[in-house]
Motif scaffolding. Structure first.
Motif, short mmCIF file in Angstrom:
data_model
loop_
_atom_site.label_atom_id
_atom_site.label_comp_id
_atom_site.label_asym_id
_atom_site.label_seq_id
_atom_site.Cartn_x
_atom_site.Cartn_y
_atom_site.Cartn_z
N ALA A 137 0.70 -1.12 -0.03
CA ALA A 137 -0.02 -0.21 0.03
C ALA A 137 0.99 1.32 0.12
N ASP A 157 10.80 2.74 7.15
CA ASP A 157 10.27 1.35 7.38
C ASP A 157 11.19 0.55 8.23
N ARG A 162 13.38 -1.55 2.09
CA ARG A 162 12.04 -1.41 1.47
C ARG A 162 11.90 0.14 1.37
N ILE A 227 -4.02 4.96 6.67
CA ILE A 227 -4.86 4.15 5.60
C ILE A 227 -5.33 3.10 6.33
P1 NAD Z 1 2.70 -4.57 3.67
O1 NAD Z 1 2.87 -5.69 4.69
O2 NAD Z 1 2.93 -4.93 2.24
O3 NAD Z 1 3.55 -3.49 4.25
C1 NAD Z 1 3.51 -3.05 5.51
C2 NAD Z 1 4.95 -2.32 5.69
O4 NAD Z 1 5.01 -1.59 6.76
C3 NAD Z 1 6.09 -3.10 5.60
O5 NAD Z 1 7.20 -2.88 4.53
C4 NAD Z 1 6.85 -3.28 6.74
O6 NAD Z 1 7.97 -3.35 7.13
C5 NAD Z 1 6.35 -1.96 7.58
N1 NAD Z 1 6.00 -1.69 8.95
C6 NAD Z 1 5.57 -2.61 9.70
N2 NAD Z 1 5.48 -2.20 11.03
C7 NAD Z 1 6.03 -0.88 10.78
C8 NAD Z 1 6.46 0.09 11.99
N3 NAD Z 1 6.45 0.17 13.22
N4 NAD Z 1 7.21 1.14 11.55
C9 NAD Z 1 7.81 1.19 10.14
N5 NAD Z 1 7.21 0.38 9.31
C10 NAD Z 1 6.56 -0.75 9.67
O7 NAD Z 1 1.06 -4.19 4.11
P2 NAD Z 1 0.04 -3.32 2.95
O8 NAD Z 1 -0.60 -4.14 2.10
O9 NAD Z 1 1.01 -2.23 2.56
O10 NAD Z 1 -0.79 -2.87 4.00
C11 NAD Z 1 -0.46 -1.66 5.12
C12 NAD Z 1 -1.81 -1.54 5.59
O11 NAD Z 1 -2.57 -0.76 4.82
C13 NAD Z 1 -2.76 -2.56 6.20
O12 NAD Z 1 -3.02 -2.47 7.54
C14 NAD Z 1 -4.01 -2.35 5.24
O13 NAD Z 1 -5.04 -2.90 5.82
C15 NAD Z 1 -3.95 -0.95 4.89
N6 NAD Z 1 -4.59 -0.52 3.61
C16 NAD Z 1 -5.39 0.11 3.62
C17 NAD Z 1 -6.04 0.48 2.39
C18 NAD Z 1 -7.25 1.52 2.25
O14 NAD Z 1 -8.04 1.65 1.06
N7 NAD Z 1 -7.38 2.23 3.06
C19 NAD Z 1 -5.83 -0.11 1.15
C20 NAD Z 1 -4.54 -1.03 1.23
C21 NAD Z 1 -3.96 -1.41 2.48
#
Ligand code: NAD
Length: 282
Positions: A137, A157, A162, A227
């Motif tokens: 995302a 991150d 990443r 998000i």
């Molecule tokens: P993902 O697992 O692909 O990526 C998450 C990233 O965050 C990873 O690179 C991880 O290393 C990093 N991360 C985790 N904890 C961290 C922290 N404490 N500090 C810094 N970085 C950290 O997940 P994603 O698919 O990118 O989704 C992320 C979030 O976005 C999910 O909770 C999802 O529900 C939400 N999302 C919302 C929408 C929307 O339409 N609002 C759309 C897509 C995803």
């Protein structure tokens, strides 16, 4: 047929997704006959099916299109004939349209965040923003921030590779934006304070409570976007709101990605207010 919408959502663990309801209610409100199927690949009837077989079945059954969610947004790409510019830039597809015998992949997450930002944080300072989280995302959000006029984007991150990779990708796709990966938020705030913060980590989800940024770094001069939308009011949004910040909850991105997907499926404009009302009533 012009007066029908036949579509579905492919993913895993999608029982609580609000996308099907938003698509169906909008189609019905526009007088379309509609079926929108939740195609949960974890369901017993689909456990022996591959993603390729599922996409092929939907196409053969005459679907107008598909929404694609976790964990298939990247895996679906080799199954498609064409990608939109957005999908190619982000390297992920959340919407597939079946058109003239072709499978065309789009990414409406990017436009969804951008539109939510333009409406919900109109006039916000965009000289410098910080993005927390450079996962699937985060890639879409980073490009959207550049499209919303963010001049300098700092990316944090817990996996530094990443953040580095995304900073490079955005710099190459959006040359007007200056990007950098950062490893210490406190240091960044002390030396080059941003105007706003966006959370694209999963921190704050009901099953992962907390915040990816130290609370002491948040003050009222910042705008704060999340998000994550389950819960709607994450700890980050609640904290920022209490400190007097302008805030943008994650529901906006979720609604506007659906608005754009509806338009791609049907060729008709969607009503964002109506789709937001459906989302809120879930
Ligand atoms: P993902 O697992 O692909 O990526 C998450 C990233 O965050 C990873 O690179 C991880 O290393 C990093 N991360 C985790 N904890 C961290 C922290 N404490 N500090 C810094 N970085 C950290 O997940 P994603 O698919 O990118 O989704 C992320 C979030 O976005 C999910 O909770 C999802 O529900 C939400 N999302 C919302 C929408 C929307 O339409 N609002 C759309 C897509 C995803």
């Amino acid at each position: 047929r012009e007066d029908c919408l036949l579509a579905g959502l492919i993913g895993q663990g999608i029982a609580l997704s609000r996308t099907p309801l938003m698509q169906m209610q909008e189609a019905r409100a526009q007088g379309l006959f509609t079926t929108y199927k939740k195609l949960d690949m974890d369901a017993p009837e689909r456990r022996d099916m591959t993603l390729a077989q599922m996409v092929q079945s939907a196409e053969a059954a005459g679907f107008d299109g598909l929404n694609i969610t976790y964990p298939y947004k990247i895996d679906v790409i080799p199954l498609l004939d064409e990608l939109s510019e957005n999908a190619r830039a982000v390297g992920a597809v959340n919407t597939v349209v079946f058109q003239n015998g072709k499978r065309i992949g789009h990414n409406t997450d990017m436009w969804g965040f951008a539109e939510s930002f333009r409406r919900g944080l109109a006039g916000a300072e965009t000289d410098h923003a910080v993005l927390l989280g450079a996962g699937g995302a985060g890639v879409a959000v980073a490009h959207a921030l550049a499209d919303c006029g963010v001049k300098k984007l700092s990316i944090f991150d817990t996996d530094p590779a990443r953040a580095e990779g995304l900073a490079k990708l955005v710099a190459s796709n959006r040359p007007d934006a200056q990007t950098q990966a950062v490893s210490d938020l406190a240091e960044l705030f002390a030396e080059d304070k941003p105007n706003g913060v966006v959370n694209a980590t999963p921190m704050g989800m009901a099953k992962l409570p907390g915040m990816a940024i130290d609370e002491t770094l948040i003050d009222e001069s910042l705008w704060v976007a999340d998000i994550v939308y389950f819960p709607l009011e994450t700890q980050l949004i609640a904290t920022a709101r209490a400190k007097g910040c302008r805030v943008l909850p994650g529901s906006g991105m979720a609604v506007f990605q659906a608005v754009r997907a509806f338009e791609l499926f049907t060729g008709r404009p969607a009503d964002p207010v109506r789709m937001k009302a459906t989302f809120d009533a879930f």
